[in-house]
Design a protein around this motif. Structure first.
Motif: not given
Length: 422
Positions: A346-362
């Motif tokens: 809510p304060g505008g910071g990160r809840l997760l860092e980039p290495g914790q975020l994984w993306l799926t795309e076909k």
């Protein structure tokens, strides 16, 4: 703790894909957000306790969770169950006819309680285990405990003679069963701890299914464990649901009856369980698995974390696993989600860092590609939610504003023209 998971030719995961909990080396901020895991060789490895998998609908997010569940099921049940199948049960990629003739790969890299890192994996063919391997790293260097290749005259190789009962294991392990499962069924002293890691981890929760069982599990633990009750009631209170306490009664049918005591306007009211909202019941049902995972240091899988929980609740689940004082045993969470608000506090910071975020795309073949946001090298100041919504990392629906409505209108117009011509 789980370090990495590799998979190939399972559902939409056609090519080899890897999911990692190990923090990216290039970012001091990410290293600081990770948990320092002491290894048996004396080194300290930064490992995340949470990773989230995001992507468009039907991009394969849930298949990552399904693949982890498949691996656990294979380890747990290959010896007892697979004789009843006509061949080995597999979930190979369905959109390529060649995939049926190729193996399905599973591999997990994890650390046991004594700090020793292990790598265990296997490849499944249509009717036999084509390969299986187990490596240990007690002093940082790889030790091969066993290596299996169905194409060899002698499929099993045991370099270094580290494993006991090698001859018997090789002789009694069926071609359609995993050696690890076979060994654990006999209580093999050396291999059972590796088997037990799978037994005690990779617990899955899908908010829309099996909710009744999870409600019952939470309720039964409220009856049996006072410490569990104290923490569960606190989790219900901090969720700001107006709940003061929980009443649980064991019935003759065996199912506990739950009533949540709501406080408001100086009054306390016990509502019938069926009158509680979907969100309240979903949160209650999740409390049991959450506390069990935190107490045992397990790896918990939650598919569609934000499907039936308010984003605030979903964020609190993530924070429970992130906080060392709440999660001293290093329990881990793998979740899938849609809501990009989970990428920002809510304060505008990160809840997760980039290495914790994984993306799926076909891709154009319908195959899922799994990648980390860390691969895009975002700056420490970058707003990950804004960048994700803008499509900077890909993995968002390729739909322009109003496109769905225009297609519906065009479909209706075409149908009307065809009717008039007919």
């Amino acid at each position: 703790m789980l370090l990495r998971f590799r998979v190939a030719n399972v559902r939409s995961l056609r090519d080899e894909q890897e999911l990692s909990f190990v923090a990216s080396e290039g970012s001091e901020r990410e290293q600081a957000a990770a948990r320092g895991l002491a290894l048996s060789d004396g080194s300290l490895l930064p490992v995340h306790t949470v990773v989230g998998v995001f992507g468009a609908n039907a991009s394969g997010k849930s298949n990552v969770i399904a693949a982890l569940k498949n691996m656990k099921h294979a380890v747990m049940r290959s010896y007892a169950d697979w004789t009843s199948y006509d061949g080995i049960p597999r979930d190979e990629f369905a959109l390529d006819p060649k995939a049926a003739a190729e193996t399905s790969l599973y591999e997990a890299d994890f650390v046991l309680g004594d700090g020793v890192r292990w790598t265990y994996g296997f490849e499944l063919g249509a009717r036999r285990i084509e390969a299986e391997w187990l490596y240990a790293y007690p002093k940082g260097r790889r030790q091969v405990w066993f290596d299996r290749d169905a194409g060899r005259e002698k499929p099993f190789d045991f370099p270094g003679d580290r494993l006991h009962d090698r001859t018997r294991l090789a002789r009694t392990t069926r071609q359609d069963a995993l050696l690890l499962t076979r060994a654990a069924n006999d209580g093999h002293e050396q291999l059972t701890p590796v088997f037990d890691w799978f037994k005690n981890n990779l617990w899955d929760v899908t908010p829309e299914t099996e909710r009744t069982q999870r409600e019952d599990y939470t309720a039964v633990n409220l009856l049996r464990n006072e410490d569990f009750r104290r923490r569960a009631e606190e989790l219900l209170r901090v969720a700001d649901l107006g709940i003061a306490e929980v009443e649980v009664e064991q019935t003759s049918s065996g199912r506990p009856v739950v009533r949540l005591i709501h406080a408001g306007g100086g009054e306390r009211t016990a509502l019938d369980w069926s009158a509680e909202s979907w969100g309240t019941r979903s949160w209650f049902a999740l409390i049991g698995p959450l506390l069990l995972a935190l107490d045992s240091g397990a790896v918990l899988l939650i598919d569609e974390l934000d499907a039936s929980l308010h984003p605030r609740f979903a964020a609190e689940v993530i924070r429970l696993f992130q906080a060392p004082w709440v999660n001293p045993k290093g329990a881990q969470l793998i979740f899938t989600g849609h809501d990009p608000s989970l990428l920002r506090t809510p304060g505008g910071g990160r809840l997760l860092e980039p290495g914790q975020l994984w993306l799926t795309e076909k891709d154009e073949r319908g195959a899922t590609e799994l990648s980390s946001v860390a691969d895009w090298e975002p700056t420490d100041e970058e707003d990950l939610m804004a960048s994700y919504l803008a499509g900077s990392f890909g993995a968002v629906p390729k739909v322009s504003e109003g496109q769905i409505g225009r297609r519906l209108v065009r479909t209706d117009d075409l149908a009307q023209m065809e009717a008039e011509e007919g």
